[in-house]
Design an enzyme around this catalytic site. Structure first.
Site, PDB file in Angstrom:
ATOM      1  N   LYS A 105       0.737  -1.255   0.153  1.00  0.00           N
ATOM      2  CA  LYS A 105       0.003  -0.076  -0.061  1.00  0.00           C
ATOM      3  C   LYS A 105       0.787   1.194   0.054  1.00  0.00           C
ATOM      4  O   LYS A 105       2.087   1.158   0.619  1.00  0.00           O
ATOM      5  CB  LYS A 105      -0.891  -0.042   1.356  1.00  0.00           C
ATOM      6  CG  LYS A 105      -2.177   1.114   1.054  1.00  0.00           C
ATOM      7  CD  LYS A 105      -3.224   0.206   0.170  1.00  0.00           C
ATOM      8  CE  LYS A 105      -4.484   0.798   0.494  1.00  0.00           C
ATOM      9  NZ  LYS A 105      -5.581  -0.321  -0.183  1.00  0.00           N
ATOM     10  N   GLY A 217     -20.662   6.375   3.012  1.00  0.00           N
ATOM     11  CA  GLY A 217     -19.472   6.808   2.261  1.00  0.00           C
ATOM     12  C   GLY A 217     -19.857   6.753   0.913  1.00  0.00           C
ATOM     13  O   GLY A 217     -20.488   5.777   0.248  1.00  0.00           O
TER      14      GLY A 217
END
Ligand code: GLU
Length: 416
Positions: A105, A217
């Protein structure tokens, strides 16, 4: 304490799985930490002539099963520990859907909402100048994540190819279609999650086509979930939606396509006609059949888990539920579709994108959907069966499936 730090949470989750699996101490310790990580600064010439220094990270968590893979997140609250946690979850995610990739990541501490297009381009290129030599199709392959887009992937690929001096489209995924992107990558995260909901609803004998759902979201994953839920499950009633600015609710149902259009035009969901306001925290506690936490980590905690009423929580976000909350939800009989299984559709189609880049031959949208459905359904079945057999909650079952696969690869390599 684990309610606070995502990396501590990721380690705690692994510890629980290691105990259940009887993992040997060396493998356990190896899997608790990133294999390597990079911290760097990125100087960017801003539009006003000043130079600003941004901080960037790339964590290569584990590459036993293949090159590390995972998105780059641009967020003002990014820290090395959030990136470490997300890189760990990528490791488990790729293993859960059984694709030959490890986990990684990246992140940049920045607020993209305050950056012009030119500043974003210079920041994207600066990221690659800082860490590009550690990336590549056989080493580590980034992709989009929170606040990063296909356009940002295009700039990053261009910078990388300029440095190495040849075409190398597979070094990054989530690219725009004309630059070697895959059909179906845009909605893949949400689509994979809805496939999991379909399978979960069958197990719970819920008529998904009639179920009510709410989305917390409203970025890429949340927006696509709103419409795909109806498309794939043949109906359903969207009752509430929220984004970082606030939420809206309408008990009679919200037109999914219309609210996505409104969000794209206005940048918010607040004020959508025919709805009343609702806060993000109240939305999570609504009495709906299916909840899609699709924003950031740490929203369902020991403080609110007792109030969650959904029958299924499909985690399109990474890390929305803390370990304490997991136990509470499980005891309440709520079926959690854990993040690294439920949102693995994105990286699965990223993997298809890499395969297509390598072959330089591109698949149809129908092929992508069919292959994605198979991978997601297999992952759901493996996790659900482990849950039944081991009598554990879904996240622990997902960990048991994924960690077993990664541990086996480490052992076969002779690392442990
Ligand atoms: N950022 C996405 C995730 O968290 C996609 C990663 C990828 O495509 O490599 O799964």
């Amino acid at each position: 304490m684990s309610d606070m730090n995502p990396f501590k949470i990721a380690q705690q989750q692994l510890d629980e799985a290691a105990k259940k699996l009887g993992l040997d101490p060396a493998t356990h310790e190896l899997l608790r930490w990133p294999m390597r990580e990079y911290h760097f600064t990125i100087p960017v010439k801003m539009d006003n002539g000043a130079t600003r220094i941004f901080h960037g990270y790339r964590v290569q968590y584990n590459n036993a099963r293949g090159p590390t893979k995972g998105g780059i997140r641009w967020h003002p609250d990014e820290t090395i520990d959030t990136v470490r946690a997300l890189a760990a979850w990528m490791t488990w995610k790729c293993a859960a859907v059984n694709i030959p990739l490890g986990g990684g990541k990246g992140g940049i501490v920045c607020n993209p909402k305050e950056l012009s297009e030119g500043e974003k381009e210079r920041l994207a290129r600066g990221y690659i100048r800082a860490v590009g030599k550690e990336l590549g199709v056989h080493r580590d392959v980034p992709a989009p994540d929170v606040y990063t887009t296909p356009q940002i992937m295009a700039w990053m690929m261009d910078e990388y190819e300029t440095i190495v001096g040849h075409s190398h489209p597979g070094m990054i995924t989530g690219k725009p279609l004309p630059l070697g992107g895959s059909e179906g990558r845009g909605d893949a995260t949400a689509r994979g999650g809805v496939y999991c909901v379909r399978e979960a609803a069958k197990k719970l004998k819920i008529d998904a086509g009639k179920a009510s759902y709410a989305i917390q979201g409203f970025g890429n994953a949340g927006q696509f979930a709103a419409t795909l839920h109806k498309e794939i499950l043949g109906g359903g009633k969207l009752v509430a939606v929220s984004d970082s600015r606030g939420g809206v609710i309408c008990k009679n149902g919200i037109d999914a396509q219309a609210i996505v259009k409104y969000k794209l035009e206005t940048g918010k969901v607040e004020g959508f006609p025919g709805t009343s306001p609702i806060s993000n925290s109240d939305l999570l506690e609504l009495d709906v059949d299916i909840l899609y936490p699709s924003a950031l980590e740490g929203v369902i905690t020991s403080a609110n888990a007792n109030n969650i009423k959904a029958k299924i929580s499909c985690e399109l976000a990474n890390g929305p539920t803390t370990p304490e909350a997991d136990a509470i939800l499980h005891n309440k009989g709520i079926l959690v579709l854990p993040d690294f299984m439920a949102n693995a559709g994105g990286v699965t189609v990223s993997y298809f994108e890499q395969v297509q880049n390598t072959y330089n031959y591109y698949w149809s949208l129908a092929d992508v959907h069919q292959q994605l459905d198979r991978r997601m359904t297999d992952a759901f079945d493996a996790v659900y069966n482990t849950r039944e057999k081991a009598r554990v909650h879904m996240r622990l079952a997902a960990y048991m499936v994924a960690v077993t696969r990664v541990a086996e690869a480490c052992k076969l390599r002779g690392w442990v």
